[in-house]
Design a protein around this motif. Structure first.
Motif, PDB file in Angstrom:
ATOM      1  N   GLY A 188       0.847  -1.198   0.000  1.00 25.37           N
ATOM      2  CA  GLY A 188       0.000   0.000   0.000  1.00 25.37           C
ATOM      3  C   GLY A 188       0.874   1.235   0.000  1.00 25.37           C
ATOM      4  N   GLY A 221      -0.058   4.490  -0.119  1.00 28.38           N
ATOM      5  CA  GLY A 221      -0.798   5.717   0.172  1.00 28.38           C
ATOM      6  C   GLY A 221      -0.086   6.581   1.198  1.00 28.38           C
ATOM      7  N   VAL A 267       4.761  -1.806  -2.526  1.00 33.06           N
ATOM      8  CA  VAL A 267       3.849  -2.512  -3.434  1.00 33.06           C
ATOM      9  C   VAL A 267       2.484  -1.829  -3.444  1.00 33.06           C
ATOM     10  N   ILE A 325      -1.534  -1.899  -5.920  1.00 38.92           N
ATOM     11  CA  ILE A 325      -2.266  -2.682  -6.919  1.00 38.92           C
ATOM     12  C   ILE A 325      -2.159  -2.073  -8.313  1.00 38.92           C
ATOM     13  N   PRO A 331      -0.729   4.976  -8.206  1.00 36.33           N
ATOM     14  CA  PRO A 331      -0.375   5.361  -6.827  1.00 36.33           C
ATOM     15  C   PRO A 331       1.111   5.225  -6.545  1.00 36.33           C
ATOM     16  N   ALA A 373       0.023  -1.731   4.806  1.00 35.28           N
ATOM     17  CA  ALA A 373      -0.566  -0.397   5.012  1.00 35.28           C
ATOM     18  C   ALA A 373      -1.547  -0.123   3.878  1.00 35.28           C
ATOM     19  N   ALA A 374      -2.345  -1.148   3.561  1.00 35.41           N
ATOM     20  CA  ALA A 374      -3.361  -0.996   2.513  1.00 35.41           C
ATOM     21  C   ALA A 374      -4.620  -0.396   3.130  1.00 35.41           C
ATOM     22  N   VAL A 375      -5.621  -0.266   2.313  1.00 38.65           N
ATOM     23  CA  VAL A 375      -6.868   0.382   2.719  1.00 38.65           C
ATOM     24  C   VAL A 375      -7.444  -0.268   3.997  1.00 38.65           C
ATOM     25  N   GLU A 376      -8.107   0.576   4.816  1.00 41.45           N
ATOM     26  CA  GLU A 376      -8.623   0.118   6.116  1.00 41.45           C
ATOM     27  C   GLU A 376      -9.928  -0.659   5.921  1.00 41.45           C
ATOM     28  N   VAL A 378     -10.345  -6.869   2.904  1.00 45.37           N
ATOM     29  CA  VAL A 378      -9.147  -6.690   2.060  1.00 45.37           C
ATOM     30  C   VAL A 378      -7.915  -7.170   2.822  1.00 45.37           C
ATOM     31  N   LYS A 379      -7.820  -6.786   4.091  1.00 49.14           N
ATOM     32  CA  LYS A 379      -6.629  -7.145   4.862  1.00 49.14           C
ATOM     33  C   LYS A 379      -6.552  -8.664   5.062  1.00 49.14           C
ATOM     34  N   ASN A 426      -0.295  -2.108   9.794  1.00 44.07           N
ATOM     35  CA  ASN A 426      -0.227  -0.741  10.317  1.00 44.07           C
ATOM     36  C   ASN A 426      -1.630  -0.231  10.674  1.00 44.07           C
ATOM     37  N   SER A 427      -2.623  -1.097  10.621  1.00 49.96           N
ATOM     38  CA  SER A 427      -3.999  -0.641  10.874  1.00 49.96           C
ATOM     39  C   SER A 427      -4.119   0.129  12.183  1.00 49.96           C
ATOM     40  N   PHE A 464       2.261   2.973  13.019  1.00 50.06           N
ATOM     41  CA  PHE A 464       2.975   4.240  12.815  1.00 50.06           C
ATOM     42  C   PHE A 464       1.984   5.398  12.922  1.00 50.06           C
TER      43      PHE A 464
HETATM   44  N1  LIG Z   1      -3.816   7.991   7.496  1.00 49.97           N
HETATM   45  C1  LIG Z   1      -3.430   7.941   8.767  1.00 49.97           C
HETATM   46  O1  LIG Z   1      -3.343   8.973   9.463  1.00 49.97           O
HETATM   47  C2  LIG Z   1      -3.081   6.618   9.394  1.00 49.97           C
HETATM   48  C3  LIG Z   1      -2.284   6.596  10.561  1.00 49.97           C
HETATM   49  C4  LIG Z   1      -1.882   5.368  11.104  1.00 49.97           C
HETATM   50  C5  LIG Z   1      -2.324   4.182  10.507  1.00 49.97           C
HETATM   51  N2  LIG Z   1      -3.122   4.219   9.386  1.00 49.97           N
HETATM   52  C6  LIG Z   1      -3.508   2.947   8.779  1.00 49.97           C
HETATM   53  O2  LIG Z   1      -2.694   2.726   7.631  1.00 49.97           O
HETATM   54  C7  LIG Z   1      -3.419   2.017   6.636  1.00 49.97           C
HETATM   55  C8  LIG Z   1      -3.356   2.796   5.334  1.00 49.97           C
HETATM   56  O3  LIG Z   1      -3.907   4.069   5.535  1.00 49.97           O
HETATM   57  P1  LIG Z   1      -3.606   5.277   4.521  1.00 49.97           P
HETATM   58  O4  LIG Z   1      -4.162   6.500   5.160  1.00 49.97           O
HETATM   59  O5  LIG Z   1      -2.172   5.229   4.093  1.00 49.97           O
HETATM   60  O6  LIG Z   1      -4.523   4.843   3.281  1.00 49.97           O
HETATM   61  P2  LIG Z   1      -4.486   5.381   1.766  1.00 49.97           P
HETATM   62  O7  LIG Z   1      -5.891   5.287   1.286  1.00 49.97           O
HETATM   63  O8  LIG Z   1      -3.767   6.683   1.675  1.00 49.97           O
HETATM   64  O9  LIG Z   1      -3.574   4.291   1.009  1.00 49.97           O
HETATM   65  C9  LIG Z   1      -3.957   2.954   0.849  1.00 49.97           C
HETATM   66  C10 LIG Z   1      -3.211   2.405  -0.362  1.00 49.97           C
HETATM   67  O10 LIG Z   1      -3.383   0.990  -0.370  1.00 49.97           O
HETATM   68  C11 LIG Z   1      -3.547   0.591  -1.716  1.00 49.97           C
HETATM   69  N3  LIG Z   1      -4.197  -0.727  -1.706  1.00 49.97           N
HETATM   70  C12 LIG Z   1      -5.503  -1.005  -1.511  1.00 49.97           C
HETATM   71  N4  LIG Z   1      -5.693  -2.353  -1.579  1.00 49.97           N
HETATM   72  C13 LIG Z   1      -4.477  -2.906  -1.814  1.00 49.97           C
HETATM   73  C14 LIG Z   1      -4.017  -4.233  -1.993  1.00 49.97           C
HETATM   74  N5  LIG Z   1      -4.846  -5.264  -1.948  1.00 49.97           N
HETATM   75  N6  LIG Z   1      -2.695  -4.425  -2.224  1.00 49.97           N
HETATM   76  C15 LIG Z   1      -1.831  -3.386  -2.265  1.00 49.97           C
HETATM   77  N7  LIG Z   1      -2.216  -2.100  -2.106  1.00 49.97           N
HETATM   78  C16 LIG Z   1      -3.518  -1.860  -1.880  1.00 49.97           C
HETATM   79  C17 LIG Z   1      -4.349   1.698  -2.357  1.00 49.97           C
HETATM   80  O11 LIG Z   1      -4.203   1.679  -3.774  1.00 49.97           O
HETATM   81  C18 LIG Z   1      -3.710   2.930  -1.706  1.00 49.97           C
HETATM   82  O12 LIG Z   1      -2.617   3.409  -2.468  1.00 49.97           O
HETATM   83  C19 LIG Z   1      -4.828   1.824   7.195  1.00 49.97           C
HETATM   84  O13 LIG Z   1      -4.927   0.519   7.737  1.00 49.97           O
HETATM   85  C20 LIG Z   1      -4.937   2.872   8.301  1.00 49.97           C
HETATM   86  O14 LIG Z   1      -5.775   2.453   9.380  1.00 49.97           O
HETATM   87  C21 LIG Z   1      -3.485   5.413   8.812  1.00 49.97           C
END
Ligand SMILES: NC(=O)c1ccc[n+]([C@@H]2O[C@H](COP(=O)([O-])OP(=O)(O)OC[C@H]3O[C@@H](n4cnc5c(N)ncnc54)[C@H](O)[C@@H]3O)[C@@H](O)[C@H]2O)c1
Length: 303
Positions: free
Chosen positions: A27, A29, A49, A51, A55, A107-110, A114-115, A135-136, A159
């Motif tokens: 992920g 993102g 990595v 999908i 991104p 660190a993919a979508v919450e 999916v996880k 990292n959820s 994180f």
């Molecule tokens: N945003 C925050 O402040 C924060 C802080 C700490 C933890 N988190 C956790 O980190 C995780 C990611 O959050 P984010 O804010 O970076 O999300 P985001 O939406 O910015 O990024 C998620 C990325 O994952 C990719 N993705 C989705 N499904 C996938 C798969 N099957 N394989 C590979 N990549 C895939 C998406 O294309 C996207 O680029 C979540 O679990 C969230 O709870 C987020």
């Protein structure tokens, strides 16, 4: 600090990192991209990595701009940054990246489904030794670990945003996580230059967000009961407690939608009505007043 087994600021020690050389982050993102950069800067061969290619290209562009700016401003060494860039690869070929990796940070979508499906696929391809962490922020790893055949090598490694800057990493085992896994993940976080908070057992929200929620809950109750105004509660947090910003200012920065959805996700896990968002937060959410991003939340912002 008396009464504590550990002295303030002491590292967790003991753990050895001899087995981790290659890290894969799933992920690219907000979180995954910066976690991967942190890993590369700390000297680990790192694969990021996603999908799709888009991104990944966006992540690369943003990361390069950010670290180049750090070099220009003298915050990082140019040679270190060039070496880190060379250690970081961007790929959509998840199986190839994972096939020879020592540790995967998801660190993919919450989204639990999916996880779980990701962890099943990772488990099928990763070497037996490989540790798989998530990292959820909201999903405890016991809800994911049983999708793998190696639950003892699964835990939360949490994180904070922005991961390149924020020092804290929470390491959270579920009941079947082995002590060796906790030590490996703790040592990795320390090698990343992070300050590690170890939980003895999992609980939704972990430690930092529970502390934050406690302050937020009290601030909302003071407001909703008509005890004090938003501005005054924020002023108390800033001027009496030395918080950099008050709880309402912080909610506007994070996003009222995010605050609302995190509470709803916790309610889904706990079933406890105390987990539900405060009425005033729900009202703002339903009116689309999400804070800074929409120009209005607790405060009004000029664009
Ligand atoms: N945003 C925050 O402040 C924060 C802080 C700490 C933890 N988190 C956790 O980190 C995780 C990611 O959050 P984010 O804010 O970076 O999300 P985001 O939406 O910015 O990024 C998620 C990325 O994952 C990719 N993705 C989705 N499904 C996938 C798969 N099957 N394989 C590979 N990549 C895939 C998406 O294309 C996207 O680029 C979540 O679990 C969230 O709870 C987020």
């Amino acid at each position: 600090m008396s009464g504590s087994e550990n002295s303030a600021g002491a590292a967790h020690g003991a753990a050895s990192l001899t087995n981790v050389r290659h890290v894969t982050v799933i992920g690219s993102g907000t979180m995954g991209s910066q976690i991967a950069m942190v890993s590369a800067l700390a000297g680990f061969e790192t694969a990021l990595v996603d999908i799709a290619q888009d991104p990944l290209e966006l992540a690369k562009d943003q990361l390069w701009k950010r670290v180049d700016r750090d070099v220009e401003k003298g915050r990082r060494d140019g040679g270190d940054v060039t070496a880190a860039k060379n250690r970081l690869t961007f790929t959509t070929d998840r199986d190839a990246a994972v096939a020879s990796t020592d540790l995967v940070i998801e660190a993919a979508v919450e989204d639990l489904a999916v996880k779980r499906s990701l962890f099943t696929s990772l488990d099928a391809v990763a070497p037996e030794r490989t540790v798989l962490v998530t990292n959820s922020s909201n999903i405890v790893s016991s809800r994911i670990a049983d999708a793998t055949g190696r639950p003892e090598k699964v835990c939360n490694m949490h994180f904070f945003n922005p991961a390149l800057i924020m020092e804290c990493v929470e390491v959270v085992p579920h009941p079947e996580t082995s002590a060796e896994t906790v030590d490996t993940v703790t040592a990795l976080a320390e090698a990343f230059g992070k300050s590690v908070v170890r939980l003895r057992r999992e609980i939704p929200g972990f430690v930092a967000n529970r502390l934050l929620n406690a302050i937020r809950r009290e601030a909302l109750s003071l407001h909703d009961e008509g005890i004090a105004d938003v501005e005054d509660i924020d002023r108390a947090a800033r001027t009496a407690l030395r918080h950099p910003m008050g709880p309402f200012e912080l909610m506007d920065l994070v996003g009222i939608d995010v605050v609302y959805l995190i509470r709803m996700a916790e309610y889904e896990q706990t079933g406890d009505p105390g987990s539900l968002p405060a009425e005033s937060v729900t009202r703002l959410y339903e009116k689309g007043k999400y804070g800074r991003k929409t120009g209005e939340g607790w405060y009004t912002y000029s664009t």
